[in-house]
Design a protein around this motif. Structure first.
Motif, mmCIF file in Angstrom:
data_model
loop_
_atom_site.group_PDB
_atom_site.id
_atom_site.type_symbol
_atom_site.label_atom_id
_atom_site.label_comp_id
_atom_site.label_asym_id
_atom_site.label_seq_id
_atom_site.Cartn_x
_atom_site.Cartn_y
_atom_site.Cartn_z
ATOM 1 N N THR A 4 0.845 -1.181 0.000
ATOM 2 C CA THR A 4 0.000 0.000 0.000
ATOM 3 C C THR A 4 0.876 1.224 0.000
ATOM 4 N N SER A 5 0.266 2.410 -0.138
ATOM 5 C CA SER A 5 1.006 3.663 -0.189
ATOM 6 C C SER A 5 1.196 4.293 1.181
ATOM 7 N N ASN A 6 0.809 3.596 2.242
ATOM 8 C CA ASN A 6 0.886 4.149 3.592
ATOM 9 C C ASN A 6 2.134 3.617 4.295
ATOM 10 N N PRO A 7 3.181 4.433 4.500
ATOM 11 C CA PRO A 7 4.419 3.937 5.105
ATOM 12 C C PRO A 7 4.347 3.896 6.625
ATOM 13 N N PHE A 8 5.263 3.137 7.223
ATOM 14 C CA PHE A 8 5.368 3.059 8.684
ATOM 15 C C PHE A 8 6.768 3.479 9.095
ATOM 16 N N ASP A 9 6.867 4.388 10.074
ATOM 17 C CA ASP A 9 8.145 4.911 10.536
ATOM 18 C C ASP A 9 8.653 4.042 11.689
ATOM 19 N N ALA A 10 9.436 3.014 11.368
ATOM 20 C CA ALA A 10 9.906 2.067 12.377
ATOM 21 C C ALA A 10 10.848 2.729 13.380
ATOM 22 N N ALA A 11 11.727 3.618 12.910
ATOM 23 C CA ALA A 11 12.667 4.292 13.814
ATOM 24 C C ALA A 11 11.921 5.153 14.826
ATOM 25 N N ARG A 12 10.880 5.854 14.373
ATOM 26 C CA ARG A 12 10.097 6.688 15.273
ATOM 27 C C ARG A 12 9.357 5.826 16.299
ATOM 28 N N ASP A 13 8.904 4.668 15.871
ATOM 29 C CA ASP A 13 8.185 3.774 16.780
ATOM 30 C C ASP A 13 9.092 3.333 17.920
ATOM 31 N N LEU A 14 10.342 3.023 17.630
ATOM 32 C CA LEU A 14 11.272 2.618 18.671
ATOM 33 C C LEU A 14 11.604 3.777 19.598
ATOM 34 N N ALA A 15 11.649 4.995 19.054
ATOM 35 C CA ALA A 15 11.918 6.169 19.888
ATOM 36 C C ALA A 15 10.731 6.493 20.790
ATOM 37 N N PHE A 206 0.672 6.119 11.492
ATOM 38 C CA PHE A 206 0.413 5.100 10.476
ATOM 39 C C PHE A 206 -1.084 4.858 10.316
ATOM 40 N N VAL A 207 -1.782 4.722 11.438
ATOM 41 C CA VAL A 207 -3.227 4.457 11.372
ATOM 42 C C VAL A 207 -3.974 5.660 10.805
ATOM 43 N N LEU A 208 -3.520 6.879 11.088
ATOM 44 C CA LEU A 208 -4.129 8.060 10.466
ATOM 45 C C LEU A 208 -4.008 7.982 8.945
ATOM 46 N N GLY A 209 -2.860 7.545 8.463
ATOM 47 C CA GLY A 209 -2.712 7.343 7.027
ATOM 48 C C GLY A 209 -3.656 6.274 6.510
ATOM 49 N N GLU A 210 -3.839 5.233 7.311
ATOM 50 C CA GLU A 210 -4.764 4.166 6.934
ATOM 51 C C GLU A 210 -6.196 4.688 6.860
ATOM 52 N N VAL A 211 -6.572 5.554 7.807
ATOM 53 C CA VAL A 211 -7.906 6.155 7.796
ATOM 54 C C VAL A 211 -8.116 6.949 6.516
ATOM 55 N N ALA A 212 -7.138 7.774 6.151
ATOM 56 C CA ALA A 212 -7.251 8.574 4.931
ATOM 57 C C ALA A 212 -7.418 7.684 3.707
ATOM 58 N N GLU A 213 -6.631 6.613 3.638
ATOM 59 C CA GLU A 213 -6.743 5.685 2.502
ATOM 60 C C GLU A 213 -8.089 4.970 2.502
ATOM 61 N N ARG A 214 -8.537 4.590 3.690
ATOM 62 C CA ARG A 214 -9.768 3.801 3.790
ATOM 63 C C ARG A 214 -11.011 4.625 3.497
ATOM 64 N N LEU A 215 -10.978 5.911 3.820
ATOM 65 C CA LEU A 215 -12.121 6.767 3.482
ATOM 66 C C LEU A 215 -12.329 6.821 1.971
ATOM 67 N N ALA A 216 -11.237 6.676 1.228
ATOM 68 C CA ALA A 216 -11.335 6.670 -0.239
ATOM 69 C C ALA A 216 -11.583 5.269 -0.787
ATOM 70 N N ARG A 231 12.738 -6.799 13.689
ATOM 71 C CA ARG A 231 12.378 -5.892 12.594
ATOM 72 C C ARG A 231 10.869 -5.738 12.510
ATOM 73 N N HIS A 232 10.417 -4.509 12.224
ATOM 74 C CA HIS A 232 8.988 -4.277 12.037
ATOM 75 C C HIS A 232 8.523 -4.928 10.735
ATOM 76 N N VAL A 233 7.387 -5.571 10.832
ATOM 77 C CA VAL A 233 6.784 -6.240 9.674
ATOM 78 C C VAL A 233 5.344 -5.768 9.558
ATOM 79 N N ILE A 234 4.913 -5.488 8.346
ATOM 80 C CA ILE A 234 3.502 -5.129 8.099
ATOM 81 C C ILE A 234 2.928 -6.140 7.113
ATOM 82 N N GLU A 235 1.960 -6.892 7.562
ATOM 83 C CA GLU A 235 1.201 -7.787 6.680
ATOM 84 C C GLU A 235 -0.097 -7.091 6.315
ATOM 85 N N HIS A 236 -0.544 -7.285 5.077
ATOM 86 C CA HIS A 236 -1.833 -6.762 4.652
ATOM 87 C C HIS A 236 -2.736 -7.926 4.285
#
Length: 238
Positions: A4-15, A206-216, A231-236
């Motif tokens: 998908t076009s919605n990225p996840f900031d793994a470094a920020r999540d660890l911080a 990340f979820v805010l990005g998901e909301v924007a995508e899902r509204l469309a 390592r962070h993993v995202i399954e869809h």
């Protein structure tokens, strides 16, 4: 898995939640993302966690929290939509899925005063549902969509296996929040673009990005964010 076009900031999540050691099993939790159409586009309800919290202090988040034992037996006005039941049934039992949905509604009421509910006769019950039922309401599970899942990485002060639900504000019994329990020191409807610019945890962004995508595109695959072998993993999941 679907990209998908919605990225996840793994470094920020660890911080956001540095590793402090220790082994904790993630606790079931649920979050509710309320959306509405504002003057300049889509808005979401968010609250800022009060300073002094051990976990995510002063961050802007969606209302939500841990599942309670009472959520497994609480009454509701209706059931989750069949499509959401099918999605949740791939992961957990129907009883647990319903309890998570109820926890999202209950926690939102406790933290913001908002009722995702239908009118009902007042009832006297014990435990965490007492105030909800006393105002004359039953949870409206049919208004919920299951849109994301995330597990807090190992070694954090708190770990949650969180399910994120979304609902339109038109299903609320009244449109504006109150002070709630005080866990959130500020509550506001934020335009989606502004919400992503305030101090939010990486998973919330990340979820805010998901909301924007899902509204469309409401039928997009559901993301599951977790850490595997460091390592962070995202399954869809479709």
């Amino acid at each position: 898995m679907t990209a998908t076009s919605n990225p996840f900031d793994a470094a920020r999540d660890l911080a956001d939640a540095p590793r402090v050691g220790g082994r904790q099993r993630p606790k079931d939790a649920a979050t509710l993302i309320l959306t509405r159409r504002g003057a300049s586009g889509a808005e979401v309800l968010m609250g800022r966690r009060a300073p002094g919290h051990v976990f995510m202090a002063s961050k802007w988040v969606f209302p939500g929290g841990r599942i309670e034992r009472a959520d497994h037996a609480a009454a509701a006005a209706n059931d989750l939509p069949p499509a959401e039941i099918r999605r949740l049934a791939r992961e957990i039992t129907l009883r647990r899925a319903r309890a998570l949905a109820l926890a999202a509604v209950r926690e939102t009421f406790e933290e913001t005063g908002l009722l995702l509910a239908e009118p009902a006769p007042t009832a006297s019950v014990a435990g965490p549902w007492r105030e909800f039922r006393a105002v004359g309401a039953l949870p409206d599970l049919a208004a919920l969509s299951y849109i994301a899942r995330a597990v807090t990485p190992p070694g954090r002060t708190r770990r949650f296996d969180a399910r994120f639900f979304m609902a339109d504000a038109s299903a609320l019994l009244h449109p504006e929040p109150t002070a709630g329990s005080g866990e959130l020191d500020e509550i506001a409807w934020l335009p989606l673009d502004k919400a992503r610019a305030v101090d939010v945890p990486a998973i919330t962004r990340f979820v805010l990005g998901e909301v924007a995508e899902r509204l469309a595109a409401p039928d997009r695959p559901l993301p599951f964010v977790r850490m595997v072998r460091g390592r962070h993993v995202i399954e869809h999941l479709n």
